[in-house]
Enzyme design. Structure first.
Site, short mmCIF file in Angstrom:
data_model
loop_
_atom_site.label_atom_id
_atom_site.label_comp_id
_atom_site.label_asym_id
_atom_site.label_seq_id
_atom_site.Cartn_x
_atom_site.Cartn_y
_atom_site.Cartn_z
N ASP A 135 -0.79 -7.30 0.58
CA ASP A 135 -0.18 -6.13 1.16
C ASP A 135 1.36 -6.33 0.98
OD1 ASP A 135 -0.47 -3.72 3.70
OD2 ASP A 135 0.10 -3.33 1.42
N HIS A 182 0.83 -1.31 -0.13
CA HIS A 182 -0.14 -0.18 -0.07
C HIS A 182 0.63 1.36 0.04
CE1 HIS A 182 0.46 -0.27 4.49
NE2 HIS A 182 0.65 0.82 4.33
N SER A 184 4.68 1.42 8.29
CA SER A 184 4.25 0.43 7.16
C SER A 184 5.23 -0.02 6.50
CB SER A 184 3.20 1.14 6.32
OG SER A 184 1.94 1.34 6.79
N GLY A 214 3.79 5.33 9.23
CA GLY A 214 5.25 5.59 8.91
C GLY A 214 5.87 4.19 9.07
N SER A 263 1.86 -4.27 7.93
CA SER A 263 0.60 -3.92 7.06
C SER A 263 -0.34 -2.57 7.69
CB SER A 263 -0.21 -5.06 6.65
OG SER A 263 -1.38 -4.74 5.86
#
Length: 384
Positions: free
Chosen positions: A256, A228, A338, A336, A353
C-alpha cells in the site's frame, strides 16, 4: 495563516489588475478618467478597502492616490523619452502624488517637467546603474546576502545584507566585489528572503478525482503516500486546487504505497504538519522506531494524534486483498488520513494505510514503512 495570506495577495493583485484594465478601457472609449475629486467609487471597492486597511488611508485618500498613480503611469513614457541619455530612473512620490524623474543633466529639466513630472539631479544614469546590476548578477552570493536591486531614489545598486551575517567573511568579500562593480549601497535586512508558495508538507491534503488523501513525506522529486489513493498516471491537486503532478508508481493490494511527482510551482519540503497541536515537525531521517516506541501521525482529517508501535511485519487483510509487511500502531485515524505521515521524533516511519475505529472512540492504524517505499522506487527522502 500562510494560505490566507497567499490568497489575499493573489486577490489584491487581481483586483489591481482589474482596476487598471477598467481605467484604460474608459480612456480608450473617450470617457473621463477617475480623478482625485471623482464622486463615484473607483473600479474596485475591494481594492480601496484593502488600501485603507494596509496603507492606513481614508477612503478618499485611497481614491486620490489611485488617480494620481494612474496619472504618473501615463506620463512616465514621455518623461523617460524627454530625459534621453540622462535618464536616471523614476518613482512615484506618495507625499506629493507625482512622478519624480532623475536626470544627470540639468539641460533635460525643462523637457521633463513639461510632461508633468518633477525632476531631481543625480550622478549616475540608469544605463550605468543597469550595467552595475549586471556585474553583480554575475557574482556568486553567499546566503547572508538577501539580494540586490537598482534603486533610483538612492541612485545606486542597493545590496541587502542580513544583519546577523553582516560580519561573515564571505558576505564582506561579496560586498567588496560588489562595490568594485559600480555605484553600490549596502543596507541591512532582518531575515533572508524566502518564498511563500505552497510546498508538499506531510499531513496536508491532496485530491485525485473525488478522493482526498494525505501527503506522507517529501522525497526529492515528489512525495510518498498510500497506494490505494490512486493508480499510476492519476492527476493530483493540492489543498488549493492547483495541479501538483501525477502518480508515478502505485501498488495496492499486496503493498500500500505510491509516489507522486511534484511540479507546476510546487516543490518538496522536509516538514510534517503539527496542525496547531504541536509545532510543525522537521524530518531528519528515517531510522526505524522499535515496537513499543511512541509514534505520531499527521493527516488531513483528524490532524495530529499519537500512540505507540504495537507490531511490525503484519499482514492486514482488507476487503480488496491482503497487504503485507505493515506496522500496527495504537494511533487513531479517519477517512482522508490515508497516505499521511507517521513520524517518531524527527524520523519518518511510514504512510498511513488503514485501520479501525476513529479519533473519538479510539482505534488502531497500520502504516506501510517508508524505507520500503524509498527502496522500491529508488527515491531519496528530503530531510532537513
Amino acid at each position: 495563516m500562510r494560505r490566507t495570506t497567499v490568497l489575499r495577495i493573489a486577490l489584491s493583485a487581481g483586483l489591481l489588475a482589474c482596476a487598471t484594465t477598467l481605467g484604460l478601457t474608459r480612456a480608450a472609449a473617450g470617457e473621463a478618467p477617475l480623478t482625485a475629486t471623482a464622486s463615484r467609487a473607483p473600479a474596485s471597492s475591494a481594492l480601496v478597502s484593502a488600501m485603507q486597511h494596509d496603507l492606513g488611508l481614508t477612503r478618499q485618500q485611497a481614491i486620490t492616490r489611485l488617480a494620481r498613480e494612474a496619472a504618473a503611469r501615463g506620463i512616465e513614457p514621455a518623461a523617460r523619452h524627454a530625459a534621453g541619455a540622462s535618464y536616471g530612473g523614476s518613482w512615484f512620490d506618495a507625499g506629493s502624488g507625482r512622478l519624480v524623474v532623475a536626470v544627470t543633466e540639468a539641460a533635460a529639466r525643462d523637457a521633463v517637467e513639461a510632461t508633468g513630472a518633477r525632476v531631481t539631479l543625480v550622478e549616475h544614469s540608469r544605463r550605468q546603474l543597469d550595467a552595475a546590476m549586471a556585474r553583480l548578477d554575475a557574482l556568486d552570493a553567499p546566503a547572508g546576502v538577501g539580494g540586490w536591486h537598482v534603486d533610483p531614489r538612492a541612485n545606486s545598486v542597493v545590496v541587502d545584507v542580513v544583519s546577523a551575517h553582516q560580519d561573515d567573511n564571505d558576505v564582506r568579500a561579496f560586498v567588496t566585489r560588489a562595490r568594485a562593480a559600480g555605484p553600490v549601497a549596502v543596507q541591512k535586512t532582518d531575515e533572508a528572503p524566502r518564498t511563500f508558495a505552497a510546498g508538499t508538507v506531510g499531513g496536508d491534503p491532496y485530491y485525485t478525482g473525488n478522493v482526498r488523501c494525505s501527503i506522507g513525506f517529501s522525497v526529492y522529486g515528489g512525495f510518498v503516500t498510500a497506494g490505494h489513493c490512486a493508480e499510476p498516471g492519476a492527476g493530483v491537486r493540492g489543498w488549493d486546487g492547483s495541479y501538483i503532478g501525477n502518480f508515478q508508481g502505485s501498488s495496492f493490494p499486496d503493498n500500500d504505497y505510491a509516489w507522486v511527482n511534484v511540479g507546476s510551482g510546487w516543490w518538496t519540503v522536509p516538514v510534517v504538519l503539527g496542525w496547531g497541536t504541536v509545532s510543525d515537525q522537521l524530518v531528519r531521517g528515517s531510522a526505524e522506531a522499535p515496537v513499543g516506541a511512541s509514534i505520531c501521525r499527521s493527516g488531513s482529517t483528524s490532524h495530529w494524534h499519537c500512540g505507540t508501535v504495537l507490531a511490525k511485519n503484519e499482514t492486514v487483510n482488507y476487503s480488496q486483498g491482503a497487504v503485507h509487511q505493515m506496522t500496527k500502531t495504537s494511533v487513531c485515524a479517519e477517512p482522508g488520513d490515508s497516505g499521511g505521515s507517521f513520524i517518531s521524533g524527527d524520523q519518518a516511519q511510514g504512510v498511513t494505510s488503514g485501520g479501525w475505529g476513529n479519533c473519538s472512540s479510539g482505534g488502531q492504524t497500520w502504516y506501510q514503512p517508508v524505507n520500503e517505499i524509498l527502496n522500491r522506487y529508488g527515491l531519496r527522502l528530503h530531510t532537513a
